[in-house]
Design an enzyme around this catalytic site. Structure first.
Site, short mmCIF file in Angstrom:
data_model
loop_
_atom_site.label_atom_id
_atom_site.label_comp_id
_atom_site.label_asym_id
_atom_site.label_seq_id
_atom_site.Cartn_x
_atom_site.Cartn_y
_atom_site.Cartn_z
N LEU A 87 0.80 -1.23 0.00
CA LEU A 87 0.00 0.00 0.00
C LEU A 87 0.84 1.28 0.00
O LEU A 87 0.29 2.37 -0.11
CB LEU A 87 -0.99 0.01 1.18
CG LEU A 87 -2.10 -1.05 1.08
CD1 LEU A 87 -3.08 -0.90 2.24
CD2 LEU A 87 -2.84 -0.97 -0.25
N ASP A 112 -0.03 -9.59 -4.63
CA ASP A 112 1.24 -8.86 -4.75
C ASP A 112 1.01 -7.52 -5.47
O ASP A 112 1.82 -7.09 -6.29
CB ASP A 112 2.30 -9.69 -5.48
CG ASP A 112 3.70 -9.10 -5.34
OD1 ASP A 112 3.88 -8.12 -4.59
OD2 ASP A 112 4.62 -9.63 -5.99
N ASN A 144 7.47 -3.28 3.35
CA ASN A 144 8.53 -2.53 2.66
C ASN A 144 8.10 -1.10 2.33
O ASN A 144 8.14 -0.65 1.20
CB ASN A 144 9.02 -3.26 1.40
CG ASN A 144 7.94 -3.44 0.34
OD1 ASN A 144 6.75 -3.37 0.63
ND2 ASN A 144 8.36 -3.65 -0.90
N1 LIG Z 1 6.74 -8.03 -6.61
C1 LIG Z 1 7.43 -7.01 -7.00
O1 LIG Z 1 7.95 -7.03 -8.11
N2 LIG Z 1 7.59 -5.92 -6.24
C2 LIG Z 1 7.16 -5.73 -4.89
C3 LIG Z 1 8.01 -6.44 -3.90
C4 LIG Z 1 7.78 -7.92 -3.86
O2 LIG Z 1 6.65 -8.38 -3.69
O3 LIG Z 1 8.75 -8.66 -3.98
C5 LIG Z 1 7.14 -4.24 -4.60
O4 LIG Z 1 7.10 -3.83 -3.43
O5 LIG Z 1 7.10 -3.45 -5.55
ZN LIG Z 2 8.12 -10.38 -3.02
#
Ligand SMILES: NC(=O)N[C@@H](CC(=O)O)C(=O)O
Ligand SMILES: [Zn+2]
Length: 447
Positions: A70, A314, A101
């Site tokens: 988010l 994701d 993150n």
């Molecule tokens: N999946 C991705 O390619 N990016 C995710 C990080 C993650 O889920 O590894 C992100 O935070 O942008």
């Molecule tokens: Zn990831």
């Protein structure tokens, strides 16, 4: 008013198919729960109940997303808890797990409690904070998991997602600690020594296009290692965004050994493969990378048979300048919340791999079980919490990034026509999204 009368905000859903099966029926919601089911369900409805004519629609428990980014705090130019909650409600979600993150990283109770409280203020979906496993996602020192787990936000899942907890000793300690706390560790399985400079799946396509490759073994070696570490720690481990046929095989092996391991697959890994890279359009850049058609087939089969437990989006919003640039320089990740159901219908339902009960299993029930949420993914029965989604299975719609509720527009499905659409999402008996609009909370005069 009779004793059985339903009070508070009431919603009457008429002519709906529960799990897409049987005969259409009526469902009354009141006081945040399913109050009645059946032809006479409406008899106790308050005169001002909101009535939804759901003829031709399917009712399922609301979706639970174990993997959402988010971007608040820190990158509110790409997503906020407000905009991401709206995207989640429009996608049929009643709970999401917001990855750690952010900036600052959610490695302290200050950040995890902020995420929870902000989600509750917005009120469109329960935003459960994911805590970082290690301080700053740096993989060196365990974060204060116990403090986050006992905060207001009650962190149930920890992950350094975006990064792998690559040090086996740190991962072992995290797993040991997690089982005593009763929380879940979710691993972004990527052996970093095998992905230095990697931007695409290692295979014939990347070789031809001159893109540095991310081998399957980078994922599979960590899945195998973590299965063994979970076994020794007597802990559970969850694998984020499984992307290879080999991971499906390893999951089967580990389960056969009695190891507590679960895994999710993303909608994009169920639909897209590395042939999408031909255009060098960075909208297709994601970690783990889009793999080969044989991996896509294995992931679908693994999800259908339950070797892969659930779908997780994701959802990874990124600013235009971070996606509309050279492939190597672009950030990995793509939007997912508002398109997830349609992609699951296209890849799993229209192909005969899952029925609607199966959709409920992989999008609601299993994710809720995996993190131990007792108010989500519940059966459609009287007395259960009214966390629900209504779906028009026959709808078709064309994706247009700027029409999505997310601040960022990086959808890989731009201009694609997709099947099935969420028409209404309901959180604790309150409509949070209907007909393409998220509904912000209206104070009910009592609170
Ligand atoms: N999946 C991705 O390619 N990016 C995710 C990080 C993650 O889920 O590894 C992100 O935070 O942008
Ligand atoms: Zn990831």
């Amino acid at each position: 008013m009779s004793d059985s009368a339903v009070t508070g905000e009431t919603v009457l859903i008429k002519n709906v198919l529960l799990y897409g099966e049987g005969e259409p029926t009526d469902v009354l919601l009141g006081d945040g729960v399913i109050a009645a089911i059946g032809a006479d369900a409406g008899k106790d409805a308050a005169p001002d109940a909101e009535v939804i004519d759901a003829a031709g629609q399917i009712l399922l428990p609301g979706f639970v997303d174990l993997h959402t980014h988010l971007r608040e705090p820190g990158r509110e130019d790409t997503e906020t808890i407000d905009s991401g909650s709206a995207a989640a409600a429009l996608g049929g979600y009643t709970a999401v797990f917001a990855m750690a993150n952010t900036s600052p990283v959610a490695d302290s109770v200050v950040v995890t409690d902020h995420v929870w409280r902000r989600g509750q203020e917005v009120g469109l979906v329960d935003v459960h904070p994911v805590g970082a496993v290690t301080v700053g996602l740096e993989g060196k020192q365990l974060a204060e998991m116990a403090t986050m787990a006992s905060g207001t936000g009650r962190v149930r899942m920890f992950s350094d997602d975006g990064h792998c907890v690559y040090d086996p000793l740190i991962m072992r300690r995290a797993l040991e600690y997690s089982s005593s706390l009763g929380v879940l560790i979710a691993q972004h399985a990527e052996e970093p020594r095998l992905t230095v400079g990697a931007i695409a799946h290692e295979g014939p396509t990347a070789a031809r296009l001159g893109l540095a490759g991310w081998p399957r073994a980078a994922e599979e070696s960590i899945v195998a290692r973590d299965a063994l570490l979970a076994r020794d720690a007597g802990a559970r481990v969850h694998i984020c965004h499984a992307s290879t046929a080999g991971t499906v095989e390893l999951m089967k092996w580990a389960r056969g050994q009695g190891i507590s391991i679960t895994a999710e697959v993303t909608p994009h890994h169920l639909l897209l493969d590395d042939s999408r890279l031909e255009t060098y359009d960075a909208v297709n850049k994601v970690n783990p990378p889009l793999r080969e058609a044989s991996d896509v087939a294995a992931l679908r089969a693994g999800l259908a048979e339950g070797t892969i437990d659930c779908v997780a989006t994701d959802h990874a919003p990124h600013a235009e300048q971070d996606k509309c640039c050279e492939f190597a320089a672009a950030r990995p990740g793509m939007l997912g919340l508002e398109t997830a159901l349609s992609i699951v219908v296209q890849t799993m339902v229209r192909t005969g791999l899952l029925d609607w009960r199966g959709v409920a299993r992989v999008m609601s029930e299993r994710p809720a079980e995996i993190v131990g949420l007792d108010d989500q993914g519940r059966p459609l029965e009287v007395g259960e919490p009214a966390n629900l989604v209504l779906i028009d299975p026959d709808a078709e719609w064309t994706v247009h990034g700027p029409d999505l509720a997310s601040v960022a527009h990086n959808t890989p499905y731009e201009s694609m026509t997709l099947p099935a659409r969420v028409t209404t999402t309901i959180l604790r008996g309150r409509i949070t999204a209907s007909d393409g609009q998220a509904r912000v909370r209206v104070r009910n005069g009592r609170g």
